[in-house]
Design a protein around this motif. Structure first.
Motif, PDB file in Angstrom:
ATOM      1  N   PHE A 249       0.828  -1.204   0.000  1.00 37.30           N
ATOM      2  CA  PHE A 249       0.000   0.000   0.000  1.00 37.30           C
ATOM      3  C   PHE A 249       0.867   1.261   0.000  1.00 37.30           C
ATOM      4  O   PHE A 249       0.655   2.172  -0.817  1.00 37.30           O
ATOM      5  CB  PHE A 249      -0.921  -0.005   1.214  1.00 37.30           C
ATOM      6  N   GLN A 250       1.860   1.319   0.870  1.00 37.35           N
ATOM      7  CA  GLN A 250       2.710   2.503   0.981  1.00 37.35           C
ATOM      8  C   GLN A 250       3.551   2.699  -0.288  1.00 37.35           C
ATOM      9  O   GLN A 250       3.749   3.836  -0.744  1.00 37.35           O
ATOM     10  CB  GLN A 250       3.623   2.395   2.200  1.00 37.35           C
ATOM     11  N   THR A 251       4.029   1.612  -0.868  1.00 37.42           N
ATOM     12  CA  THR A 251       4.831   1.705  -2.092  1.00 37.42           C
ATOM     13  C   THR A 251       3.998   2.232  -3.253  1.00 37.42           C
ATOM     14  O   THR A 251       4.446   3.082  -4.032  1.00 37.42           O
ATOM     15  CB  THR A 251       5.433   0.331  -2.459  1.00 37.42           C
ATOM     16  N   VAL A 252       2.768   1.731  -3.372  1.00 37.07           N
ATOM     17  CA  VAL A 252       1.882   2.194  -4.445  1.00 37.07           C
ATOM     18  C   VAL A 252       1.500   3.656  -4.224  1.00 37.07           C
ATOM     19  O   VAL A 252       1.479   4.455  -5.172  1.00 37.07           O
ATOM     20  CB  VAL A 252       0.626   1.317  -4.537  1.00 37.07           C
ATOM     21  N   MET A 253       1.202   4.028  -2.990  1.00 38.25           N
ATOM     22  CA  MET A 253       0.830   5.411  -2.706  1.00 38.25           C
ATOM     23  C   MET A 253       1.951   6.372  -3.092  1.00 38.25           C
ATOM     24  O   MET A 253       1.701   7.442  -3.654  1.00 38.25           O
ATOM     25  CB  MET A 253       0.493   5.564  -1.217  1.00 38.25           C
ATOM     26  N   ALA A 254       3.192   5.968  -2.805  1.00 43.02           N
ATOM     27  CA  ALA A 254       4.328   6.820  -3.177  1.00 43.02           C
ATOM     28  C   ALA A 254       4.455   6.900  -4.703  1.00 43.02           C
ATOM     29  O   ALA A 254       4.745   7.967  -5.260  1.00 43.02           O
ATOM     30  CB  ALA A 254       5.607   6.256  -2.568  1.00 43.02           C
ATOM     31  N   ARG A 255       4.214   5.788  -5.367  1.00 37.40           N
ATOM     32  CA  ARG A 255       4.318   5.748  -6.828  1.00 37.40           C
ATOM     33  C   ARG A 255       3.225   6.597  -7.478  1.00 37.40           C
ATOM     34  O   ARG A 255       3.453   7.241  -8.519  1.00 37.40           O
ATOM     35  CB  ARG A 255       4.226   4.302  -7.313  1.00 37.40           C
ATOM     36  N   GLY A 272      -6.585  -2.456  -5.166  1.00 39.16           N
ATOM     37  CA  GLY A 272      -7.856  -3.177  -5.103  1.00 39.16           C
ATOM     38  C   GLY A 272      -7.691  -4.681  -5.074  1.00 39.16           C
ATOM     39  O   GLY A 272      -8.367  -5.377  -4.302  1.00 39.16           O
ATOM     40  N   GLU A 273      -6.795  -5.225  -5.889  1.00 37.76           N
ATOM     41  CA  GLU A 273      -6.683  -6.678  -6.029  1.00 37.76           C
ATOM     42  C   GLU A 273      -5.765  -7.319  -4.996  1.00 37.76           C
ATOM     43  O   GLU A 273      -5.930  -8.502  -4.679  1.00 37.76           O
ATOM     44  CB  GLU A 273      -6.184  -7.029  -7.434  1.00 37.76           C
ATOM     45  N   SER A 274      -4.792  -6.584  -4.466  1.00 42.62           N
ATOM     46  CA  SER A 274      -3.846  -7.222  -3.539  1.00 42.62           C
ATOM     47  C   SER A 274      -3.931  -6.701  -2.111  1.00 42.62           C
ATOM     48  O   SER A 274      -3.529  -7.394  -1.177  1.00 42.62           O
ATOM     49  CB  SER A 274      -2.406  -7.043  -4.050  1.00 42.62           C
ATOM     50  N   VAL A 275      -4.437  -5.484  -1.933  1.00 40.96           N
ATOM     51  CA  VAL A 275      -4.522  -4.912  -0.586  1.00 40.96           C
ATOM     52  C   VAL A 275      -5.938  -5.025  -0.030  1.00 40.96           C
ATOM     53  O   VAL A 275      -6.151  -5.350   1.140  1.00 40.96           O
ATOM     54  CB  VAL A 275      -4.049  -3.437  -0.595  1.00 40.96           C
ATOM     55  N   GLY A 276      -6.936  -4.760  -0.881  1.00 40.09           N
ATOM     56  CA  GLY A 276      -8.334  -4.954  -0.502  1.00 40.09           C
ATOM     57  C   GLY A 276      -8.763  -4.162   0.716  1.00 40.09           C
ATOM     58  O   GLY A 276      -8.484  -2.966   0.836  1.00 40.09           O
ATOM     59  N   SER A 277      -9.429  -4.820   1.648  1.00 43.31           N
ATOM     60  CA  SER A 277     -10.030  -4.157   2.808  1.00 43.31           C
ATOM     61  C   SER A 277      -9.012  -3.453   3.693  1.00 43.31           C
ATOM     62  O   SER A 277      -9.362  -2.566   4.462  1.00 43.31           O
ATOM     63  CB  SER A 277     -10.823  -5.164   3.641  1.00 43.31           C
TER      64      SER A 277
END
Length: 451
Positions: A249-255, A272-277
């Protein structure tokens, strides 16, 4: 080494990079040099000498060369390069043609200046446009120009053929259509050293260097690999699951902060597909605050990060709030297709107008996991409901054969195939127009795809 003999080495390096990132690299063609007799015969037929650097390349390098590649269909390019999909460079002594006569024919037909007088073609662009020498600029070393067959004009590309080859090669041979070259054209023609050129070459090189194997060892590399390739398949999902959800989640948010809008969709899908809830608190904030996340991406995240009933209720309420009276079916699909929930079918019924056409609602119906029982019900309701059900079945079939439909759709809880075929044959008999009968035939012939 002569100034043009380095081209094949550079082209092979580019084609290897294309192969590395999963594109289509065509076999490089570099035929032997043209003979003196061939050159003299061509110049005699034209009535004037060939451009100097072009003649030199024909005589001392190759009479015919072709270099072609294409990006993977899913390649996720920055917005400024979204029109780039392929690369090509080519010439052939047999392709050379004085376009003056052709231009006169066009002018006689439509009465406007074709701008082809004194143009010498050396390459046919696949969209019908041409690359040519502007013989008016110089009889010995003319400019290379681009001619648009749609009357958009003539565009200056380079001051000579050798300059054109050097610049286009330096840009990794980007495709010959004007819209592919456009990011690199300025008042001096093709610019292979400008800001866009630097960004393009960096993107291309990075794309070639990324690998799923490295991504399985390093999360940052994995996210970048997914971002560039624009796909999230089984292997990528498996690799993501090996990492901590918070780290993902943090890596994607930074990207997300570093890419442009056109590249964000695949990163949203990673959440959506790997972090979900795990990301539900962040998604709740998206509904409360204005953000740079598009509303349709927020709806997708809601479908993946919220409990299903809560998410569906929130998104349907949002869609309803967008319209005072008639809901736009295309807009509704953008937000609701992610849920794959057959409760949407009942919701659709409340918004079907008597003017509903094939272009409305059928695609949302198809992606809402309809059961065979529900499909039968819509057939039996007749009229606009039956029309939507028919076209939804056709859309389901198309989803397995079309590159334009991103997902594949099936009928939920189908009975035995023979029962469905019997029903469809009976419904086909009710049609009087052959065009409508053919839709049923198409569905029947491809029924196995959607069962």
């Amino acid at each position: 080494m002569c100034k043009y003999e380095s081209f094949p080495t550079k082209w092979k390096e580019i084609l290897q990079k294309v192969t590395d990132f999963g594109g289509n690299a065509k076999e490089l063609i570099v035929e032997p040099c043209a003979t003196k007799e061939e050159i003299e015969e061509k110049e005699k037929s034209l009535g004037f000498a060939l451009p100097s650097s072009f003649k030199e390349i024909l005589m001392h390098f190759s009479r015919h060369a072709e270099f072609r590649w294409s990006l993977p269909e899913s390649a996720n390019l920055p917005h400024v390069f979204r029109e780039i999909f392929s690369g090509e460079i080519g010439w052939n002594i047999n392709w050379i043609e004085d376009l003056t006569a052709f231009g006169s024919q066009i002018e006689a037909y439509n009465g406007i200046d074709s701008e082809l007088k004194n143009k010498l073609k050396f390459f046919d662009v696949r969209n019908g446009d041409l690359l040519a020498f502007d013989m008016e600029s110089s009889q010995t070393e003319p400019n290379v120009v681009y001619w648009s067959h749609e009357g958009e004009g003539v565009f200056f590309l380079a001051e000579s053929f050798l300059s054109y080859l050097s610049k286009i090669t330096d840009l990794y041979g980007i495709g010959s259509e004007i819209w592919q070259m456009e990011p690199f054209i300025d008042e001096n023609g093709l610019n292979s050293n400008g800001e866009n050129a630097f960004k393009w070459k960096k993107w291309f090189d990075t794309f070639a260097a990324l690998s799923i194997e490295e991504g399985e060892r390093d999360l940052e590399s994995l996210i970048q690999y997914i971002e560039y390739h624009g796909t999230l398949e089984k292997r990528e999902l498996k690799a993501l699951k090996a990492y901590d959800k918070n780290d993902v989640f943090q890596t994607v948010m930074a990207r997300l902060q570093r890419v442009d809008e056109s590249q964000k969709e695949i990163l949203i899908r990673v959440i959506g597909e790997s972090v979900g809830s795990f990301a539900s608190d962040w998604v709740k904030l998206l509904w409360k605050e204005e953000t740079e996340i598009k509303p349709e991406h927020r709806s997708y995240l809601t479908s993946r990060c919220f409990p299903e009933e809560e998410g569906l209720s929130k998104v349907t309420a949002y869609v309803e709030s967008l319209f005072i009276e008639k809901i736009n079916s295309h807009e509704a699909k953008k937000h609701l297709c992610w849920f794959r929930n057959d409760k949407i079918l009942e919701w659709i019924k409340g918004y079907i107008s008597s003017a509903t056409t094939k272009e409305q609602w059928y695609d949302l119906f198809a992606c809402s996991n309809p059961s065979w029982k529900e499909i039968e019900e819509w057939f039996l309701l007749g009229g606009k409901y039956r029309r939507i059900a028919i076209n939804a079945l056709e859309y389901m079939v198309d989803s397995w054969n079309s590159t334009y439909i991103k997902s594949n759709y099936k009928i939920c809880n189908p009975p035995e195939k023979k029962e469905i075929l019997y029903f469809l044959e009976k419904e086909k008999e009710k049609e009087t127009l052959n065009i409508k009968k053919r839709i049923f035939e198409k569905i029947i012939q491809n029924i196995d795809f959607i069962l």
